[in-house]
Write a protein that holds these residues in place. Sequence first.
Motif, mmCIF file in Angstrom:
data_model
loop_
_atom_site.group_PDB
_atom_site.id
_atom_site.type_symbol
_atom_site.label_atom_id
_atom_site.label_comp_id
_atom_site.label_asym_id
_atom_site.label_seq_id
_atom_site.Cartn_x
_atom_site.Cartn_y
_atom_site.Cartn_z
ATOM 1 N N SER A 65 0.694 -1.087 -0.039
ATOM 2 C CA SER A 65 -0.074 0.002 -0.046
ATOM 3 C C SER A 65 1.014 1.239 0.037
ATOM 4 C CB SER A 65 -0.777 0.010 1.172
ATOM 5 O OG SER A 65 -1.844 1.337 1.119
ATOM 6 N N ALA A 72 -5.232 5.793 3.297
ATOM 7 C CA ALA A 72 -4.665 4.571 3.775
ATOM 8 C C ALA A 72 -5.697 3.513 4.413
ATOM 9 C CB ALA A 72 -3.544 4.746 4.608
ATOM 10 N N GLU A 73 -6.476 4.124 5.401
ATOM 11 C CA GLU A 73 -7.466 3.030 5.954
ATOM 12 C C GLU A 73 -8.514 2.741 4.926
ATOM 13 O OE1 GLU A 73 -8.234 3.991 10.497
ATOM 14 O OE2 GLU A 73 -7.508 6.059 9.749
ATOM 15 N N ALA A 76 -7.302 -0.205 2.954
ATOM 16 C CA ALA A 76 -7.117 -1.481 3.590
ATOM 17 C C ALA A 76 -8.394 -2.021 3.899
ATOM 18 C CB ALA A 76 -6.493 -1.113 5.082
ATOM 19 N N TYR A 91 0.381 -7.969 3.931
ATOM 20 C CA TYR A 91 -0.255 -6.442 3.740
ATOM 21 C C TYR A 91 1.074 -5.553 4.399
ATOM 22 C CZ TYR A 91 -3.243 -2.448 3.117
ATOM 23 O OH TYR A 91 -3.737 -1.284 2.503
ATOM 24 N N GLU A 93 2.162 -1.850 5.088
ATOM 25 C CA GLU A 93 1.255 -0.468 5.152
ATOM 26 C C GLU A 93 2.452 0.388 5.225
ATOM 27 O OE1 GLU A 93 0.032 2.959 4.939
ATOM 28 O OE2 GLU A 93 -1.713 1.180 5.069
ATOM 29 N N ASN A 95 2.377 3.892 3.866
ATOM 30 C CA ASN A 95 1.982 5.171 3.721
ATOM 31 C C ASN A 95 2.702 6.224 4.893
ATOM 32 O OD1 ASN A 95 0.601 4.898 1.488
ATOM 33 N ND2 ASN A 95 -0.748 3.381 2.737
ATOM 34 N N VAL A 102 -1.652 2.834 11.724
ATOM 35 C CA VAL A 102 -1.179 1.479 11.273
ATOM 36 C C VAL A 102 -1.961 0.219 12.084
ATOM 37 C CG1 VAL A 102 0.729 -0.027 11.121
ATOM 38 C CG2 VAL A 102 0.957 2.714 10.504
ATOM 39 N N ILE A 105 -5.226 -0.326 11.028
ATOM 40 C CA ILE A 105 -5.093 -1.006 9.921
ATOM 41 C C ILE A 105 -5.049 -2.568 10.146
ATOM 42 C CG2 ILE A 105 -3.887 -1.252 7.650
ATOM 43 C CD1 ILE A 105 -3.676 1.888 7.538
ATOM 44 N N VAL A 114 0.129 -7.810 8.945
ATOM 45 C CA VAL A 114 0.428 -6.505 8.432
ATOM 46 C C VAL A 114 1.799 -5.907 8.902
ATOM 47 C CG1 VAL A 114 0.014 -4.332 8.571
ATOM 48 C CG2 VAL A 114 -1.687 -5.767 8.401
ATOM 49 N N ASP A 116 4.370 -3.120 9.038
ATOM 50 C CA ASP A 116 4.373 -1.387 9.014
ATOM 51 C C ASP A 116 5.696 -0.928 8.498
ATOM 52 O OD1 ASP A 116 4.365 1.318 9.869
ATOM 53 O OD2 ASP A 116 5.218 1.181 11.627
#
Length: 285
Positions: A65, A72-73, A76, A91, A93, A95, A102, A105, A114, A116
């Motif tokens: 992403s 961002a949210e 997701a 995933y 994240e 951004n 985060v 998300i 996820v 970060d």
Amino acid sequence: MTYTIGLLHPGSMGSAFGAQLRARGHIVLWCPDGRSVATRRRAEHAGLEAEALAELVSRSDVLLSLCPPAAAEETAAQVAELGMAGTGAIYVEANAVSPSRVQRIADCLAPMPVVDAAVVGSPPVGGKCPTLYLSGPSKQAARIAELLAGIDVRPHVLGDSIGKASALKLAYSSYQKVSRVLAAVAYGAADSYGVVDELLEIAAKRTRSYLAETDYIPKTAARAWRWGPELEDAAALLSDVGLPDELMRAAAATLARWDGSRDERLGVAEALEALRVEGDLNSPS
């Protein structure tokens, strides 16, 4: 190992990542639904493969992403609504969003893992090599670092706590970006009074960033009682010539938090503690 990467969504940074990954033999997908003409052109130029979102998610080993932070949210959530959390995809994240966002998300996408992530530097084109900081589940973070091997993006794993990468990014950009705004305002003020050349001459004498000189933090605290009123007058100058004064007044208000530190010899930790207001901090313990 060849990966399939679903890119959400190819802006200037994302398309550059996609082109780099394709050059290493990976498959890079993107979703054209609702995207602008400019985005479509970037994706085509990078040689990305178009897919509907559901197909993109189901095919991907990694979902990257890289979209405007405000989206961002929502991005997701669109992935979460497809109900494909058990596909085995990771995933990422990447951004510029807060650690708390985060975490939201990650909660939204659970049980999909996820990582970060935070990009520091320019898009990887023309020999530029940004760093991608990673934090989160160690196994998945290591896989993302492996994915980046051989491309012009340097991975740097910070640990297994979600939020570290995003905190680093925002801590840096809070200085980097706001300092540029302040530079524009200062230049505008000097220009209004015909002293731009002199301002630039003064500025040229300094070559280092204050961000790298942490000993200035307690020095600033000790001088805040003098600097605050000076910045209030600077705000008045800006207002007089039609320039925005809010940042300058906010800086003066920040200095006011150090009013009790006049001429004290504080350490960095003590100066930061004095800067904080009780009940105003949401930091990790």
